[in-house]
Design a protein around this motif. Structure first.
Motif, PDB file in Angstrom:
ATOM      1  N   GLU A   1     -50.426  57.093  30.794  1.00 55.15           N
ATOM      2  CA  GLU A   1     -49.885  56.416  29.617  1.00 55.15           C
ATOM      3  C   GLU A   1     -50.055  57.279  28.371  1.00 55.15           C
ATOM      4  O   GLU A   1     -49.191  57.301  27.488  1.00 55.15           O
ATOM      5  CB  GLU A   1     -50.572  55.053  29.419  1.00 55.15           C
ATOM      6  N   ALA A   2     -51.168  58.017  28.302  1.00 59.79           N
ATOM      7  CA  ALA A   2     -51.381  58.912  27.164  1.00 59.79           C
ATOM      8  C   ALA A   2     -50.328  60.015  27.157  1.00 59.79           C
ATOM      9  O   ALA A   2     -49.812  60.391  26.093  1.00 59.79           O
ATOM     10  CB  ALA A   2     -52.785  59.510  27.226  1.00 59.79           C
ATOM     11  N   PHE A   3     -49.996  60.534  28.349  1.00 55.60           N
ATOM     12  CA  PHE A   3     -48.967  61.560  28.444  1.00 55.60           C
ATOM     13  C   PHE A   3     -47.602  60.982  28.051  1.00 55.60           C
ATOM     14  O   PHE A   3     -46.781  61.652  27.430  1.00 55.60           O
ATOM     15  CB  PHE A   3     -48.917  62.130  29.864  1.00 55.60           C
ATOM     16  N   TYR A   4     -47.397  59.706  28.396  1.00 56.01           N
ATOM     17  CA  TYR A   4     -46.123  59.062  28.046  1.00 56.01           C
ATOM     18  C   TYR A   4     -45.983  58.953  26.528  1.00 56.01           C
ATOM     19  O   TYR A   4     -44.867  59.008  25.997  1.00 56.01           O
ATOM     20  CB  TYR A   4     -46.036  57.686  28.692  1.00 56.01           C
ATOM     21  N   VAL A   5     -47.096  58.824  25.822  1.00 52.77           N
ATOM     22  CA  VAL A   5     -47.041  58.777  24.342  1.00 52.77           C
ATOM     23  C   VAL A   5     -46.472  60.088  23.827  1.00 52.77           C
ATOM     24  O   VAL A   5     -45.637  60.105  22.906  1.00 52.77           O
ATOM     25  CB  VAL A   5     -48.439  58.512  23.757  1.00 52.77           C
ATOM     26  N   LEU A   6     -46.890  61.222  24.432  1.00 48.87           N
ATOM     27  CA  LEU A   6     -46.338  62.522  24.027  1.00 48.87           C
ATOM     28  C   LEU A   6     -44.836  62.583  24.281  1.00 48.87           C
ATOM     29  O   LEU A   6     -44.063  63.037  23.432  1.00 48.87           O
ATOM     30  CB  LEU A   6     -47.038  63.652  24.781  1.00 48.87           C
ATOM     31  N   VAL A   7     -44.428  62.092  25.438  1.00 45.45           N
ATOM     32  CA  VAL A   7     -43.001  62.103  25.782  1.00 45.45           C
ATOM     33  C   VAL A   7     -42.213  61.236  24.797  1.00 45.45           C
ATOM     34  O   VAL A   7     -41.115  61.581  24.350  1.00 45.45           O
ATOM     35  CB  VAL A   7     -42.790  61.610  27.227  1.00 45.45           C
ATOM     36  N   LEU A   8     -42.797  60.090  24.451  1.00 46.21           N
ATOM     37  CA  LEU A   8     -42.139  59.182  23.508  1.00 46.21           C
ATOM     38  C   LEU A   8     -41.932  59.863  22.159  1.00 46.21           C
ATOM     39  O   LEU A   8     -40.884  59.695  21.512  1.00 46.21           O
ATOM     40  CB  LEU A   8     -43.000  57.919  23.352  1.00 46.21           C
ATOM     41  N   MET A   9     -42.912  60.645  21.763  1.00 39.86           N
ATOM     42  CA  MET A   9     -42.784  61.355  20.492  1.00 39.86           C
ATOM     43  C   MET A   9     -41.709  62.438  20.575  1.00 39.86           C
ATOM     44  O   MET A   9     -40.936  62.644  19.631  1.00 39.86           O
ATOM     45  CB  MET A   9     -44.132  61.983  20.102  1.00 39.86           C
ATOM     46  N   TYR A  10     -41.678  63.147  21.698  1.00 38.78           N
ATOM     47  CA  TYR A  10     -40.654  64.183  21.892  1.00 38.78           C
ATOM     48  C   TYR A  10     -39.258  63.572  21.757  1.00 38.78           C
ATOM     49  O   TYR A  10     -38.369  64.116  21.089  1.00 38.78           O
ATOM     50  CB  TYR A  10     -40.789  64.839  23.266  1.00 38.78           C
ATOM     51  N   GLU A  11     -39.076  62.445  22.422  1.00 39.72           N
ATOM     52  CA  GLU A  11     -37.742  61.818  22.443  1.00 39.72           C
ATOM     53  C   GLU A  11     -37.294  61.369  21.063  1.00 39.72           C
ATOM     54  O   GLU A  11     -36.091  61.264  20.797  1.00 39.72           O
ATOM     55  CB  GLU A  11     -37.759  60.618  23.396  1.00 39.72           C
ATOM     56  N   ASN A  12     -38.231  61.104  20.173  1.00 39.29           N
ATOM     57  CA  ASN A  12     -37.874  60.626  18.836  1.00 39.29           C
ATOM     58  C   ASN A  12     -38.066  61.700  17.763  1.00 39.29           C
ATOM     59  O   ASN A  12     -38.132  61.387  16.570  1.00 39.29           O
ATOM     60  CB  ASN A  12     -38.721  59.390  18.491  1.00 39.29           C
ATOM     61  N   GLY A  13     -38.126  62.952  18.225  1.00 38.67           N
ATOM     62  CA  GLY A  13     -38.159  64.067  17.280  1.00 38.67           C
ATOM     63  C   GLY A  13     -39.476  64.249  16.561  1.00 38.67           C
ATOM     64  O   GLY A  13     -39.526  64.897  15.504  1.00 38.67           O
ATOM     65  N   LYS A  14     -40.551  63.683  17.079  1.00 37.71           N
ATOM     66  CA  LYS A  14     -41.865  63.818  16.455  1.00 37.71           C
ATOM     67  C   LYS A  14     -42.700  64.807  17.254  1.00 37.71           C
ATOM     68  O   LYS A  14     -42.927  64.622  18.449  1.00 37.71           O
ATOM     69  CB  LYS A  14     -42.568  62.452  16.423  1.00 37.71           C
TER      70      LYS A  14
END
Length: 532
Positions: free
Chosen positions: A476-489
């Motif tokens: 889930e922590a890794f998914y937070v990184l992916v979520l940020m990538y997808e939203n340009g953060k």
């Protein structure tokens, strides 16, 4: 159209004919042929219906007034050594109370007709009035003005009044009163004063209602000097002020911060035959509260209660506001208790003022109690106040390890109610959940905040990643990184360090290498490195 005076007046005994050179005598039994004077409209009143009035010799007295100037007015002589005001007809005196005067016009129908006109000129409007009323005289004209006043059309009233002379109509006391009121409504008391001067020059005596209206208008504009000049005129013309007059002056003095003078005025009122009412005390209490003297305001409330006056919700709300501004919001609980004892139901302003003060001075748990009571009484808290309450409860839980459940309860109500949740509120809730070891809830709310269009700050992202890693939820922590990538953060170096550290701890070297490589691709060089 010409108006004829009353047959009992002096002017009715000798009038110049509009069409003949010789004078024509009229009395109350003489009948005119409308065929002879087709363009004139006369109003006759049978003698039996006329008031029987005494005829007094007039005397001239000099009247010096700061508002009316130095003028000579014909005053009625004293009766039993009691000073009279300017002469005024009995029926006109009654008509001065324009708030109680009803108009025969159907207000909405009249407005609809006027709005439907292709041109809004005064001539066209007067034609409408003539059609609506039949014969247009000053009384019916006043009815039309009152209909427009009721419909909140002061500009139209003033336009009609400015053209009154074009229709052979002379204003009476009621007309002047309506116009003064309209100027006051338009926040132009100086022009209202000018009309009042004209009223007096015409021989009409303004009553306490119209003078109080003018005083109130000056007070609202902060022009206390002019207001007191009008107050002095009341005494000069023999018009006794009422409690509403004093209340306007009290509010005006408090409005400009002259609280001591207002209190002296209150003491003077007590010495007169005019008894102060609850609005008098409320105005004075508000003045004290605005300058940080809420305890003195409370003393005034106790005095009002001893006098048998019944305080209203505005009276109590004044104290809530005063104590909040002084940094003593907890005093509001005593006010709330007294309010309930007096069977005065708190309104939304009562609760919201108390709640806002409690939050401002850090009494958030007490604020939560008021919030629950507010909701229990059927009131809906506005978004701004709910956001403030949630943030206050979150800060309380972060600094003092207070339960985060209170904050999350209010926060959950905001989400269910469709309230607009501020980004700072979301961030504090997520941070408080992370500190309280509620990483799963923090992760869910982070996902919701991103879906709603907010891009959270890096500190919020790192708090969630750290909380998930503490729980061992690396995926889930890794998914937070992916979520940020997808939203340009782009996550910070700390974000990668936290995740690499947890992967190393779990001896998942390949995963740590993948995260480290992903950081390098995005130009970030983590301090932590995968174990060999």
């Amino acid at each position: 159209m010409m108006l004829m005076p009353s047959p009992c007046s002096l002017q009715s005994e000798f009038l110049q004919s509009p069409s003949l050179s010789s004078p024509v005598f009229f009395n109350n039994t003489y009948k005119l042929s409308y065929n002879k004077f087709p363009r004139l409209k006369f109003v006759f009143i049978p003698a039996v219906s006329l008031f029987t009035t005494k005829s007094y010799p007039t005397e001239t007295r000099g009247l010096q007034s700061p508002i009316l100037g130095n003028k000579d007015y014909k005053l009625c002589p004293k009766e039993s050594e009691k000073r009279k005001g300017l002469p005024i007809k009995e029926e006109e005196q009654e008509s001065l109370d324009f708030d109680k005067k009803a108009s025969k016009f159907k207000v909405q129908d009249l407005l609809d007709t006027i709005k439907a006109l292709p041109f809004k000129g005064v001539d066209h409007i007067v034609n409408v009035l003539e059609k609506e009323s039949g014969i247009l005289n000053i009384s019916e004209f006043n009815d039309a003005l009152m209909a427009l006043v009721t419909a909140d059309e002061p500009d139209l009233v003033l336009r009609l009044y400015s053209n009154l002379s074009c229709y052979s109509l002379e204003p009476d006391a009621w007309t002047f009163s309506i116009v003064v009121r309209c100027h006051c409504k338009k926040k132009d008391p100086s022009e209202a004063k000018r009309v009042l001067d004209q009223m007096v020059q015409k021989g009409f005596n303004p009553n306490v209602a119209i003078l109080t209206t003018l005083i109130n208008s000056f007070c609202k504009m902060g022009q206390l000097r002019n207001a007191f000049q009008v107050f002095e005129v009341m005494d000069r013309i023999g018009c006794k002020p009422n409690v509403q007059t004093y209340n306007c002056l009290l509010k005006g003095l408090c409005y400009v911060g002259r609280v001591e003078e207002a209190f002296e005025l209150l003491e003077d009122i007590k010495k007169t035959t005019t008894e102060p009412d609850i609005y008098t005390y409320t105005a004075m209490m508000d003045g004290f509260c605005k300058v940080g003297r809420s305890d003195e305001a409370m003393e005034l409330l106790n005095e009002a209660l001893e006098m048998g006056l019944t305080p209203n919700v505005v009276t109590f709300n004044t104290l809530f506001d005063g104590y909040a501004k002084e940094g003593r919001p907890m005093k509001g609980f005593g006010v709330l208790k007294l309010m309930k004892q007096r069977n005065c139901r708190p309104d939304y302003i009562s609760y919201s003022t108390l709640l806002r003060g409690l939050l401002l001075w850090g009494k958030v748990l007490a604020g939560f109690r008021i919030f629950k009571e507010l909701e229990g009484n059927g009131f809906e808290v506005d978004e701004k106040l709910m956001n403030s309450l949630v943030r206050g409860l979150c800060r309380k839980s972060l600094k003092e390890n207070a339960p985060v459940e209170f904050a999350y309860e209010v926060f959950d109500e905001m989400k269910k109610g469709g309230f607009d949740i501020a980004q700072s509120t979301y961030a504090l809730v997520i941070q408080a959940l992370c500190v309280a070891n509620k990483a799963d809830d923090a992760f869910i709310n982070l996902h919701q905040i991103v879906r709603s269009g907010y891009i959270p700050r890096l500190i919020t992202i790192n708090n969630v990643i750290r909380a998930l890693c503490v729980r061992g939820n690396v995926e889930e922590a890794f998914y937070v990184l992916v979520l940020m990538y997808e939203n340009g953060k782009i996550p910070s170096r700390m974000s990668y360090d936290i995740l690499i550290h947890e992967l190393n701890r779990q001896e998942r070297t390949l995963g740590a290498c993948n995260v480290y490589g992903a950081a390098l691709v995005r130009g970030v060089v983590p301090h932590k490195k995968p174990r060999r």
